[in-house]
Scaffold this motif. Structure first.
Motif, PDB file in Angstrom:
ATOM      1  N   SER B  81       3.146 -14.815  -1.499  1.00 17.46           N
ATOM      2  CA  SER B  81       2.578 -13.532  -1.172  1.00 17.46           C
ATOM      3  C   SER B  81       1.696 -13.616   0.051  1.00 17.46           C
ATOM      4  N   TYR B  82       1.234 -12.498   0.774  1.00 19.26           N
ATOM      5  CA  TYR B  82       0.779 -12.473   2.109  1.00 19.26           C
ATOM      6  C   TYR B  82      -0.303 -11.470   1.919  1.00 19.26           C
ATOM      7  N   VAL B  83      -1.466 -11.709   2.562  1.00 17.05           N
ATOM      8  CA  VAL B  83      -2.530 -10.771   2.749  1.00 17.05           C
ATOM      9  C   VAL B  83      -2.767 -10.956   4.183  1.00 17.05           C
ATOM     10  N   PRO B  84      -2.177  -9.889   5.066  1.00 17.67           N
ATOM     11  CA  PRO B  84      -2.235  -9.693   6.498  1.00 17.67           C
ATOM     12  C   PRO B  84      -3.750  -9.388   6.644  1.00 17.67           C
ATOM     13  N   GLN B  85      -3.762  -9.466   8.185  1.00 20.25           N
ATOM     14  CA  GLN B  85      -4.932  -9.267   8.783  1.00 20.25           C
ATOM     15  C   GLN B  85      -5.284  -7.818   8.563  1.00 20.25           C
ATOM     16  N   ARG B  86      -6.525  -7.360   8.158  1.00 22.41           N
ATOM     17  CA  ARG B  86      -6.712  -5.833   7.997  1.00 22.41           C
ATOM     18  C   ARG B  86      -6.406  -5.019   8.888  1.00 22.41           C
ATOM     19  N   GLU B  87      -6.423  -5.394  10.191  1.00 26.65           N
ATOM     20  CA  GLU B  87      -6.196  -4.464  11.104  1.00 26.65           C
ATOM     21  C   GLU B  87      -4.650  -4.271  11.440  1.00 26.65           C
ATOM     22  N   SER B  88      -4.212  -5.195  10.810  1.00 27.88           N
ATOM     23  CA  SER B  88      -2.758  -4.850  11.037  1.00 27.88           C
ATOM     24  C   SER B  88      -2.003  -3.583  10.821  1.00 27.88           C
ATOM     25  N   VAL B  89      -2.444  -2.904   9.655  1.00 25.86           N
ATOM     26  CA  VAL B  89      -1.797  -1.599   9.111  1.00 25.86           C
ATOM     27  C   VAL B  89      -2.754  -0.394   9.457  1.00 25.86           C
ATOM     28  N   ASP B  90      -2.166   0.584   9.560  1.00 28.47           N
ATOM     29  CA  ASP B  90      -2.726   1.940   9.868  1.00 28.47           C
ATOM     30  C   ASP B  90      -3.541   2.572   8.485  1.00 28.47           C
ATOM     31  N   TRP B  91      -4.748   2.507   8.426  1.00 29.86           N
ATOM     32  CA  TRP B  91      -5.335   2.851   7.377  1.00 29.86           C
ATOM     33  C   TRP B  91      -5.471   4.625   6.967  1.00 29.86           C
ATOM     34  N   ASP B  92      -5.049   4.854   7.945  1.00 29.74           N
ATOM     35  CA  ASP B  92      -4.933   6.592   7.972  1.00 29.74           C
ATOM     36  C   ASP B  92      -3.543   6.919   7.073  1.00 29.74           C
ATOM     37  N   PHE B  93      -2.958   5.965   6.799  1.00 27.19           N
ATOM     38  CA  PHE B  93      -1.514   6.329   6.150  1.00 27.19           C
ATOM     39  C   PHE B  93      -2.127   6.937   4.881  1.00 27.19           C
ATOM     40  N   PRO B  94      -1.025   8.140   4.827  1.00 24.43           N
ATOM     41  CA  PRO B  94      -1.234   8.827   3.470  1.00 24.43           C
ATOM     42  C   PRO B  94      -0.682   7.924   2.106  1.00 24.43           C
ATOM     43  N   ALA B  95      -1.779   7.207   1.727  1.00 21.07           N
ATOM     44  CA  ALA B  95      -1.404   6.354   0.501  1.00 21.07           C
ATOM     45  C   ALA B  95      -2.740   6.218  -0.202  1.00 21.07           C
ATOM     46  N   SER B  96      -2.815   6.113  -1.627  1.00 22.98           N
ATOM     47  CA  SER B  96      -3.835   5.875  -2.287  1.00 22.98           C
ATOM     48  C   SER B  96      -4.033   4.343  -2.587  1.00 22.98           C
ATOM     49  N   VAL B  97      -5.210   3.818  -3.031  1.00 26.40           N
ATOM     50  CA  VAL B  97      -5.500   2.598  -3.297  1.00 26.40           C
ATOM     51  C   VAL B  97      -4.445   2.032  -4.104  1.00 26.40           C
ATOM     52  N   PHE B  98      -4.194   2.711  -5.344  1.00 25.67           N
ATOM     53  CA  PHE B  98      -3.176   2.352  -6.333  1.00 25.67           C
ATOM     54  C   PHE B  98      -1.773   2.164  -5.769  1.00 25.67           C
ATOM     55  N   ASP B  99      -1.252   3.233  -4.757  1.00 23.39           N
ATOM     56  CA  ASP B  99       0.043   3.033  -4.208  1.00 23.39           C
ATOM     57  C   ASP B  99       0.203   1.957  -3.629  1.00 23.39           C
ATOM     58  N   VAL B 100      -1.071   1.287  -2.788  1.00 20.83           N
ATOM     59  CA  VAL B 100      -0.878   0.170  -1.993  1.00 20.83           C
ATOM     60  C   VAL B 100      -1.057  -0.995  -3.000  1.00 20.83           C
ATOM     61  N   VAL B 101      -1.577  -1.255  -3.915  1.00 18.25           N
ATOM     62  CA  VAL B 101      -1.741  -2.141  -4.750  1.00 18.25           C
ATOM     63  C   VAL B 101      -0.217  -2.368  -5.453  1.00 18.25           C
ATOM     64  N   LEU B 102       0.463  -1.185  -6.039  1.00 18.55           N
ATOM     65  CA  LEU B 102       1.461  -1.385  -6.615  1.00 18.55           C
ATOM     66  C   LEU B 102       2.727  -2.039  -5.649  1.00 18.55           C
ATOM     67  N   MET B 103       2.498  -1.776  -4.287  1.00 17.61           N
ATOM     68  CA  MET B 103       3.461  -2.635  -3.344  1.00 17.61           C
ATOM     69  C   MET B 103       3.661  -4.055  -3.845  1.00 17.61           C
ATOM     70  N   GLY B 104       2.562  -4.559  -4.536  1.00 23.54           N
ATOM     71  CA  GLY B 104       2.670  -5.971  -4.716  1.00 23.54           C
ATOM     72  C   GLY B 104       3.838  -6.193  -5.637  1.00 23.54           C
ATOM     73  N   ARG B 105       4.116  -5.137  -6.623  1.00 24.39           N
ATOM     74  CA  ARG B 105       5.210  -5.366  -7.641  1.00 24.39           C
ATOM     75  C   ARG B 105       6.741  -5.392  -7.015  1.00 24.39           C
ATOM     76  N   TYR B 106       6.755  -4.426  -5.780  1.00 28.35           N
ATOM     77  CA  TYR B 106       8.087  -4.281  -5.189  1.00 28.35           C
ATOM     78  C   TYR B 106       9.185  -5.217  -5.381  1.00 28.35           C
TER      79      TYR B 106
END
Ligand SMILES: Nc1ncnc2c1ncn2[C@@H]1O[C@H](COP(=O)(O)OP(=O)(O)O)[C@@H](O)[C@H]1O
Ligand SMILES: [Mg+2]
Lengths: 298, 264
Positions: B81-106
């Motif tokens: 697993s990978y925790v990228p640098q925080r600035e590497s993504v667009d935090w204005d992306f239309p997603a909720s906290v849960f959506d993002v955490v769920l990506m870990g299961r993909y």
């Protein structure tokens, strides 16, 4: 009946484009749609010259191929020649579009296409080209069938690949780290954009395709923070623009495609000004948390 | 000072990585032990991010290879697993906290398959571990820096991998988050996981890590913390300007301390 067919055609194009456009604007690649919609021209002309017919299938294939070549070229110039992304897009599509124009002018006698038709399309003629079987059954305009098929494909693509597209759009590095092929999904998305562009160009023209790829998704983006809602809203906004644009055109006695694009632009402006969350005028004033000094340093 | 281990979790062999044919990492040769908290340390532009990306096969390499659990990376994506640098993504992306955490299961779902209840439970559990359960439905655009970092960490936790690569997880987070994160990393180590962390604060490094990799385009050192964090090796890494650097660092730390975020 004509009004119905024209609005249906517009709505089908709006659906495909708006769905794909949501991914493009979030990847900051809205202009790739612009590039593809122009760069497919030589593909269309060559397919036409080779088969000598205006059948949709060879044209779809020819243009689809060119669309994929375009994305490869853009990536290539950007990655290996280290040209800026926007410059690489600009060079690629103007060059390919120019080749298409030259092909049209050289083979003017044989090619029943002109650049005006490619750029602006003529949605008003949609109801004229009917699909009538030998038994004299009238299935309605051909374009509607082609577009309906493409719309189905796009919806299928987005449903099947929903999580992959969502993940590779939001965080490609994480996606690759856990084993997803980011380039596979990138090229699939670009193929879908090419397909949509080609299927739509005859009826609505490249400019309306670009308008649909960008305006409804950008409008929906201002209205919601939920990606699924953004997909649905952008489709609804696109369909609304098609219908309202049609009646606006009838009322003004002007170009239908132009009126549809205008309505899409008006939708964006209204939302930009009045969106409850991100609008410029009615936004609930939020005090942004001040950036911490340590964040600035890091 | 390069200590090699038997049965390494990560093995990097003669690795050279270039951008535009200009090498930024030369001839890296190292092995990392299992169940360790590993710090990757070096000045800005030393190639720390590049090294962990190359370890995960996210970048084309000019030469050399990487093995994880003694296998090519393609075979073991699910265990990474990978925790990228925080600035590497667009935090204005239309997603909720849960959506993002769920990506870990993909990674564990097949094509056609969406997340099921077990996946949602795992995501929620991961959010609880980082103390963000009440933020599940929050838009990611409304998070503070420390909260963003916790969300990224929760996504990695939800995956339940065996090796974690984290790029500057402590950069720009409040002190409460930093403490919470290091506590979590220690728990993960206790469960036998290996965590490789890019880090830029020398003061805390000795306290946080069992194993340290010092990097400045070339590998300066790789070994147990007490053997590697020496004045001499640090000077080699930071080019002899360490005294200046650490003084400046001390000053800054004193100044910014009261201003740190206290929001959790
Ligand atoms: N995508 C890139 N293209 C070209 N050069 C890059 C790229 N990413 C990093 N670099 C260069 O490689 C070097 C190492 O970068 P990086 O690994 O990000 O360093 P660190 O994480 O240690 O600060 C730097 O000199 C940086 O400018
Ligand atoms: Mg870095």
């Amino acid at each position: 009946m004509n009004a119905f067919w024209i609005i249906l055609t517009g709505s089908l194009v709006a659906t495909c484009c708006s769905l794909l456009g949501c991914y493009l604007i979030l990847r900051r690649m809205a202009m790739v749609g612009d590039a593809i919609s122009h760069a497919v021209l030589p593909g269309i002309v060559i397919a036409f010259l080779v088969t000598g017919s205006r059948d949709s299938m060879p044209m779809l294939i020819g243009a689809g191929l060119l669309g994929v070549i375009t994305t490869f070229l853009i990536e290539f110039f950007h990655r290996y020649a280290r040209v800026q992304a926007d410059a690489s897009i600009g060079v690629t599509f103007t060059w390919l579009f120019a080749i298409g124009i030259i092909l049209i002018s050289v083979f003017a006698g044989q090619v029943d296409l002109d650049q005006d038709c490619v750029l602006y399309g003529e949605i008003a003629y949609v109801p004229l080209d009917l699909w009538i079987t030998e038994g004299n059954l009238n299935y309605g305009p051909r374009t509607v069938w082609t577009l309906g098929f493409v719309t189905l494909l796009i919806i299928l693509f987005i449903t099947i690949g929903y999580k992959e597209l969502f993940l590779t759009t939001f965080d490609p590095a994480f996606a690759a780290a856990i084993g997803f092929s980011t380039s596979l999904w990138y090229y699939l998305l670009m193929t879908a954009v090419s397909l949509t562009t080609v299927a739509s160009f005859e009826s609505v023209g490249a400019i309306l395709v670009v308008a649909f790829l960008v305006a409804p998704p950008a409008t929906a983006y201002l209205l919601t923070d939920n990606f699924k809602v953004m997909l649905i809203l952008s489709v609804m906004l696109g369909i609304l623009a098609s219908a309202a644009g049609y009646f606006l055109a009838v009322w003004m006695d002007g170009s239908i495609a132009g009126a549809i694009a205008t309505v899409a632009g008006i939708e964006f402006t209204l939302v930009f000004l009045f969106s409850p969350t991100k609008g410029q005028l009615l936004r609930r004033r939020q005090v942004a948390p001040a950036r911490q000094p340590e964040e600035a340093l890091a | 000072m390069i200590v090699q281990v038997d049965n390494p979790v990560v093995e990097v062999h003669d690795l050279t990585v270039s951008y535009d044919r200009k090498p930024v990492l030369w001839d890296i040769d190292l092995t990392l032990p299992a169940g360790a908290l590993v710090g990757v340390i070096g000045p800005n532009g030393a190639g720390k991010s590049t090294l962990i990306k190359a370890m995960m096969d996210l970048l084309p390499t000019s030469s050399g290879y990487v093995r994880i659990f003694n296998e090519p990376i393609k075979q073991v994506h699910k265990r990474i697993s990978y925790v990228p640098q925080r600035e590497s993504v667009d935090w204005d992306f239309p997603a909720s906290v849960f959506d993002v955490v769920l990506m870990g299961r993909y990674g564990n779902l097949g094509l056609f398959r969406g997340p099921r209840k077990a996946d949602k439970d795992a995501a929620m559990e991961a959010l609880e571990k980082v103390n963000m359960q009440s933020f599940a439905n929050r838009q990611i655009s409304q998070l503070s820096g420390g909260q963003q970092q916790r969300v990224f960490l929760a996504r990695a936790l939800a995956q339940n991998a065996d090796v974690y690569f984290m790029d500057e997880p402590f950069a720009g987070v409040d002190i409460a988050t930093e403490t919470a994160i290091i506590e979590l990393l220690r728990q993960m180590r206790a469960q036998g996981k290996t965590v490789i962390v890019v880090h830029h604060d020398l003061q805390s490094a000795a306290d946080y890590f069992d194993w340290v990799v010092l990097l400045n385009m070339r590998l300066v050192a790789s070994g147990p913390t007490e053997k590697v964090l020496t004045q001499e090796l640090l000077e080699q890494t930071y080019g002899g300007k360490l005294t200046v650097l650490s003084k400046v660092g001390d000053l800054l730390r004193k100044q910014e301390f009261p201003a740190r975020e206290t929001k959790v």
